[in-house]
Design an enzyme around this catalytic site. Sequence first.
Site, short mmCIF file in Angstrom:
data_model
loop_
_atom_site.label_atom_id
_atom_site.label_comp_id
_atom_site.label_asym_id
_atom_site.label_seq_id
_atom_site.Cartn_x
_atom_site.Cartn_y
_atom_site.Cartn_z
N THR A 1 1.25 -0.95 0.30
CA THR A 1 -0.38 -0.24 0.08
C THR A 1 0.88 0.93 -0.08
OG1 THR A 1 -1.59 -1.45 1.27
CG2 THR A 1 -1.33 0.99 1.63
N LYS B 1 -7.34 1.74 -3.25
CA LYS B 1 -7.22 1.49 -1.90
C LYS B 1 -7.04 2.37 -1.08
CE LYS B 1 -4.70 -0.98 1.96
NZ LYS B 1 -5.45 -2.27 1.93
N LYS C 1 0.42 5.48 8.03
CA LYS C 1 0.85 5.35 6.46
C LYS C 1 0.01 5.59 5.64
CE LYS C 1 2.00 1.71 4.94
NZ LYS C 1 1.30 0.80 3.85
N1 LIG Z 1 -0.74 -6.04 7.19
C1 LIG Z 1 -1.89 -6.09 7.14
O1 LIG Z 1 -3.26 -6.67 7.83
C2 LIG Z 1 -2.17 -5.90 5.58
C3 LIG Z 1 -3.05 -6.27 5.04
C4 LIG Z 1 -4.05 -4.56 3.85
C5 LIG Z 1 -2.33 -4.03 3.55
N2 LIG Z 1 -0.59 -4.65 4.22
C6 LIG Z 1 -0.09 -3.25 3.76
O2 LIG Z 1 1.03 -4.72 2.89
C7 LIG Z 1 2.24 -4.00 3.00
C8 LIG Z 1 3.59 -5.31 3.79
O3 LIG Z 1 2.29 -5.26 5.46
P1 LIG Z 1 2.95 -6.73 6.55
O4 LIG Z 1 1.55 -6.66 7.42
O5 LIG Z 1 3.32 -7.50 5.44
O6 LIG Z 1 4.44 -5.54 6.24
P2 LIG Z 1 5.14 -6.07 7.95
O7 LIG Z 1 4.83 -8.07 8.79
O8 LIG Z 1 5.46 -5.37 8.42
O9 LIG Z 1 6.43 -7.10 6.33
C9 LIG Z 1 7.00 -6.10 5.16
C10 LIG Z 1 7.76 -6.46 4.54
O10 LIG Z 1 8.35 -5.90 3.45
C11 LIG Z 1 10.42 -6.12 3.72
N3 LIG Z 1 10.56 -4.63 4.08
C12 LIG Z 1 10.25 -3.36 4.18
N4 LIG Z 1 11.12 -2.14 4.29
C13 LIG Z 1 11.98 -3.65 3.37
C14 LIG Z 1 13.27 -2.29 2.23
N5 LIG Z 1 13.23 -0.88 2.63
N6 LIG Z 1 13.97 -3.53 2.24
C15 LIG Z 1 14.05 -4.50 1.35
N7 LIG Z 1 12.43 -5.39 2.10
C16 LIG Z 1 11.61 -4.51 3.24
C17 LIG Z 1 10.25 -6.34 5.18
O11 LIG Z 1 11.62 -7.60 4.92
P3 LIG Z 1 12.16 -7.68 6.91
O12 LIG Z 1 11.34 -9.55 7.23
O13 LIG Z 1 13.64 -7.76 7.14
O14 LIG Z 1 11.80 -6.37 8.31
C18 LIG Z 1 8.56 -7.31 5.46
O15 LIG Z 1 9.25 -8.14 5.02
C19 LIG Z 1 2.39 -2.90 3.41
O16 LIG Z 1 2.10 -1.78 2.89
C20 LIG Z 1 0.79 -2.75 4.26
O17 LIG Z 1 0.35 -1.29 4.25
C21 LIG Z 1 -0.99 -4.84 5.01
#
Ligand SMILES: NC(=O)c1ccc[n+]([C@@H]2O[C@H](COP(=O)([O-])OP(=O)(O)OC[C@H]3O[C@@H](n4cnc5c(N)ncnc54)[C@H](OP(=O)(O)O)[C@@H]3O)[C@@H](O)[C@H]2O)c1
Length: 292
Positions: free
Chosen positions: A99, A174, A242
């Site tokens: 997102t 979104k 965010k």
């Molecule tokens: N969680 C939800 O319910 C949900 C629902 C809809 C949309 N989203 C969206 O989906 C996205 C991911 O969410 P999430 O919940 O999966 O987040 P998360 O668990 O914090 O995972 C983020 C992932 O991105 C990687 N990452 C972040 N910054 C990076 C960088 N600069 N370089 C390389 N890798 C990087 C992290 O690696 P590391 O493992 O090394 O930290 C991790 O694999 C976000 O944009 C969020 O807003 C989330």
Amino acid sequence: METRQVAFLGLGVMGYPMAGHLARAGHHVTVYNRTAAKAAKWVAQHGGASASSPSAAAAKADLVLMCVGNDDDVRSVALGNDGALAGMKSGTILVDHTTASAQVAREVHAAAKAKGVGFLDAPVSGGQAGAENGKLTIMVGGEADVYARAESALAHYARAVTLMGGPGSGQLTKMVNQICIAGLVQALSEGINFADKAGLDVLRVLDVISKGAAQSWQMENRGKTMFGDQFDFGFAVDWMRKDLGICIAEGRANGAALPVTALVDQFYARLQAQGGGRRDTSSLIRLLREKA
Ligand SMILES: NC(=O)c1ccc[n+]([C@@H]2O[C@H](COP(=O)([O-])OP(=O)(O)OC[C@H]3O[C@@H](n4cnc5c(N)ncnc54)[C@H](OP(=O)(O)O)[C@@H]3O)[C@@H](O)[C@H]2O)c1
């Protein structure tokens, strides 16, 4: 089904299970994760391979998918020296499930196009459970011919996949989703708190009104836990801030008034200041329970 060489970059709460669905569907999946231990765990569970950079993971793939954190992360993972595009060949496709802003989607789209790579911005809704059950809603922006070549892969973890328009349209859709949720969660918080103060049986109230016009996903899935003060799961306040920041910036640019969204964003800022950034967004109700 056609077996494809696929790369998945970013094995977080969302990416890890999404990549798993692709492997279970029979595709050859190479994963990359910044923290390598998560990639090793994924390969031990699903097979496939892992790579030490986005470009290395993407090098042999005809379809590269990514799901990272925010705009800066998208720029780094897609456009950096070791980023996905550096490894991708002409004719391949990059799909971003992060997102992020519509602006970063258009930036990556332009950089991809210059290399002959197709790009789709494809944020998701449905949360961790949707990713794990393969029932996400995916809102896509990009070119129709690119979408047609990627759609069947996205369907492995989606209940609905829809092309909304050109580059950035997935992210704009979104934003509408998040704007609709923000005010609703505040209203639900006020309703539950009111029912409690009025001395009603709150769970019975939720049960009856969820069969009427006040029904919502938030009421059905969060009402009971809000009343029970349970927030250690779900979609984090930090992520919502965010997202609302992106919505408010876009509203400033396109002239759409977002008075309630802006107010709820400030309520979330307060929850963050209290140390609640990792709690679920339904923790908004906590502000109403604060003692004077
Ligand atoms: N969680 C939800 O319910 C949900 C629902 C809809 C949309 N989203 C969206 O989906 C996205 C991911 O969410 P999430 O919940 O999966 O987040 P998360 O668990 O914090 O995972 C983020 C992932 O991105 C990687 N990452 C972040 N910054 C990076 C960088 N600069 N370089 C390389 N890798 C990087 C992290 O690696 P590391 O493992 O090394 O930290 C991790 O694999 C976000 O944009 C969020 O807003 C989330």
